[in-house]
Design a protein around this motif. Structure first.
Motif, PDB file in Angstrom:
ATOM      1  N   ALA A   1       0.829  -1.212   0.000  1.00  6.42           N
ATOM      2  CA  ALA A   1       0.000   0.000   0.000  1.00  6.42           C
ATOM      3  C   ALA A   1       0.861   1.260   0.000  1.00  6.42           C
ATOM      4  CB  ALA A   1      -0.939  -0.015   1.197  1.00  6.42           C
ATOM      5  N   CYS A   2       2.058   1.156   0.566  1.00  7.01           N
ATOM      6  CA  CYS A   2       2.961   2.322   0.638  1.00  7.01           C
ATOM      7  C   CYS A   2       4.091   2.202  -0.384  1.00  7.01           C
ATOM      8  CB  CYS A   2       3.548   2.455   2.036  1.00  7.01           C
ATOM      9  SG  CYS A   2       2.305   2.695   3.313  1.00  7.01           S
ATOM     10  N   HIS A   3       3.861   1.446  -1.452  1.00  4.59           N
ATOM     11  CA  HIS A   3       4.923   1.195  -2.430  1.00  4.59           C
ATOM     12  C   HIS A   3       5.373   2.498  -3.100  1.00  4.59           C
ATOM     13  CE1 HIS A   3       7.168  -0.579  -5.708  1.00  4.59           C
ATOM     14  NE2 HIS A   3       7.110  -1.728  -5.058  1.00  4.59           N
ATOM     15  N   PRO A   4       6.691   2.646  -3.291  1.00  7.62           N
ATOM     16  CA  PRO A   4       7.204   3.901  -3.865  1.00  7.62           C
ATOM     17  C   PRO A   4       6.746   4.189  -5.303  1.00  7.62           C
ATOM     18  CG  PRO A   4       9.000   2.356  -3.352  1.00  7.62           C
ATOM     19  CD  PRO A   4       7.760   1.768  -2.806  1.00  7.62           C
ATOM     20  N   VAL A   5       6.195   3.207  -6.028  1.00  9.27           N
ATOM     21  CA  VAL A   5       5.689   3.553  -7.374  1.00  9.27           C
ATOM     22  C   VAL A   5       4.433   4.428  -7.262  1.00  9.27           C
ATOM     23  CG1 VAL A   5       6.585   1.509  -8.554  1.00  9.27           C
ATOM     24  CG2 VAL A   5       4.240   1.462  -7.652  1.00  9.27           C
TER      25      VAL A   5
END
Lengths: 433, 140
Positions: A136-140
């Motif tokens: 959910a907090c992925h840098p993409v």
């Protein structure tokens, strides 16, 4: 089987004195279940399907089924397992439709047979929930997408609740979530926790999202005060969840501590008309002592891990100095100066320097504080921000250089974006005569 | 909003639980507590010792009368509590229904008052004092 569930349901209905609100009662119950179970349900589905976006869709479809069925069947005894089982069956149907009777399908179908459908208790383990948090907090994803996705799948908030808390239309939140899921699918992000080389940056991103949600609520410049406090409390809850998932990470505990200390001041931060009360003027008897106690405990847990203090721990330690001080004068300003120095070394930032200047002015005197402020000004940092002239104005006033102070505070008022803040600065300038 | 989950059991249920492996009870309660801690909702709680150790101050007569536990005609004994900070009444109900308790036990779920409940009496001397007491940590 549904003995307890039915009892729960009739208790909810008993509340609904007017006819026709049973549906709303079930909606609230389903929302409550989703609150508690969303992370585990979506994590389980993402694990078995390997597809986060689809997992989220399946879980939402299961929620729709619950809304339709629970009014007549009663709330199942284990509602999370019910939702998980329904969503898994939908996954199998989906695979059938796609004619992708591959190994994953067989494994899933086998699992369902073995556990007897609805009796399957779901069982995402903590690691799966942690994968979910990192996804959910992925840098993409952009910050807004990370925030919306985290609140929805990890925090279990409905799209409507998120929209209400952020004062944006429901469609906007829906769009952010749909786009976020598309982005994750397009980037083919694996449903995994990051490896050692990425770990610390990715954890930083998770903690950053949680703290962003908190500050959005804590220092909101618009909107209903109460709702904004609610948003900050959601962040606190998320922070506790994350700290529980990575108990060896000092900064996760430190972030919880920081948020506990800051949230302990909610009751004292605004007057009944909504205008802000500065730290120095706050009625400290209104700070929530139980919350401060929890902050102290969380910071102690962070320190016990013995890895030294990171940026959140240093900020939490500063907040702790304020939280435990009986008054402004009795605050351990020397310690605060040291903590700001450490924070500035770790993460150089002109706002930290400015805060250090204020602390120095309290510990040593306004002239020493002013020297630091002038260094910041000379460096060109914070140009155009109201913070620099407002602090400079305060310090000049304390030094008795009233004309200069007035001029700085007036400049600051002209730069402040927030109407209430502008008024506070104008009032201060006017009070200098 | 904060809710107190108040555990109440009949004396028979408490007696019956004494034949259950105590470690089993500890494990079930521990897992329940852990699930609430991990969800970030548990903010307090304690268990109470045997009611036989306690006593009751009864205000039925003019002078309060002190009676030793376990409280005569009372059918259910208060023997522990949890405090949870949750998003809704329904969420409090969901957590309560997960407690590892058996027949003869009940959880009474009550919302804990906050300042807003006394908004109409904000100027009352003791409401003001209470804020100070809380500030000094006198009320925990």
């Amino acid at each position: 089987m549904a003995r307890r569930g039915r009892a729960g349901l009739s208790a909810m209905n008993a509340d609904a004195a007017t006819p026709g609100v049973d549906g709303a009662g079930i909606r609230r119950t389903v929302d409550a279940v989703w609150r508690i179970e969303s992370a585990r349900i979506v994590a389980t589905l993402a694990k078995v399907t390997g597809d986060f976006a689809w997992a989220e869709d399946l879980a939402q479809e299961a929620v729709v089924d619950a809304l339709a069925q629970w009014p007549s069947t009663g709330v199942p005894q284990n509602p999370g397992a019910w939702l998980t089982a329904v969503a898994k069956r939908k996954a199998i149907d989906g695979w059938r439709r796609r004619e992708r009777l591959d190994d994953r399908y067989r494994a899933l179908a086998h699992g369902l047979d073995e556990h007897g459908g609805a009796a399957d208790s779901g069982e995402a383990i903590d690691d799966d929930v942690l994968r979910l948090v990192f996804t959910a907090c992925h840098p993409v994803l952009g910050r807004e997408a990370q925030v919306a996705l985290t609140l929805r799948v990890v925090g279990g908030l409905s799209t409507e609740e998120i929209a209400r808390l952020f004062l944006v239309p429901v469609a906007t939140v829906q769009q952010r979530i749909v786009r976020a899921k598309k982005t994750l699918a397009a980037a083919k992000t694996p449903f995994e926790t990051p490896g050692p080389s990425e770990w610390s940056a990715r954890l930083g991103s998770v903690l950053g999202v949680v703290y962003l949600i908190f500050t959005e609520g804590y220092s909101a410049t618009s909107g209903d005060r109460w709702m904004r406090a609610e948003l900050a409390l959601e962040a606190l809850r998320l922070g506790r969840v994350v700290a529980g998932l990575v108990p060896r990470e000092a900064e996760a505990h430190a972030l919880v501590a920081l948020m506990e200390f800051q949230a302990s001041r909610f009751g004292a931060r605004t007057r009944s008309d909504g205008s802000p009360v500065l730290l120095a003027d706050q009625d400290r008897s209104r700070w929530d002592r139980a919350q401060i106690g929890r902050g102290v405990a969380a910071l102690a847990r962070a320190d016990e891990l013995g890895r030294g203090r990171g940026p959140y721990a240093l900020q939490a330690a500063i907040a702790e100095c304020h939280a435990v001080a009986p008054s402004v004068d009795e605050t351990d300003w020397e310690r605060i100066v040291l903590l700001y120095e450490a924070l500035g070394r770790l993460a150089p930032n002109p706002v930290v320097d400015l805060n250090r200047a204020v602390a120095v002015s309290m510990a040593v005197g306004p002239a020493s504080g002013l020297r630091i402020v002038d260094e910041i000004a000379a460096s060109g940092a914070l140009r155009g921000s109201h913070l620099l002239p407002s602090v400079r104005g305060e310090l000049l006033a304390r030094l008795g250089r009233l004309a200069e102070a007035r001029s700085e505070l007036t400049t600051a008022a002209g730069l402040a974006a927030n109407a209430r803040e502008r008024q506070v600065l104008r009032d201060k300038a006017a009070a200098l005569g | 909003m904060k809710y107190m989950l108040i555990m109440r059991s009949t004396a028979e249920a408490i007696e019956a639980s004494k034949t259950t492996d105590f470690e089993e009870i500890i494990n079930a309660m521990g897992a329940y507590n852990e699930s609430m801690i991990k969800a970030g909702v548990l903010i307090g709680g304690d268990g109470l010792t045997d009611a036989a150790e306690g006593f009751v101050v009864d205000f039925s007569s003019e002078t309060p009368v002190i009676t030793d536990g376990p409280y005569g005609e009372v059918h259910e004994l208060f023997n522990g509590f949890w405090i949870v900070d949750v998003s809704s009444r329904e969420e409090a109900a969901q957590w309560a229904s997960r407690a590892p308790l058996g027949p003869g036990s009940k959880l009474e779920v009550r919302r804990i008052t906050d300042e807003s409940d006394f908004a109409d009496f904000a100027d009352n001397e003791y409401i003001q004092k209470e804020k100070e007491w809380r500030g000094e940590g006198a009320l925990g």
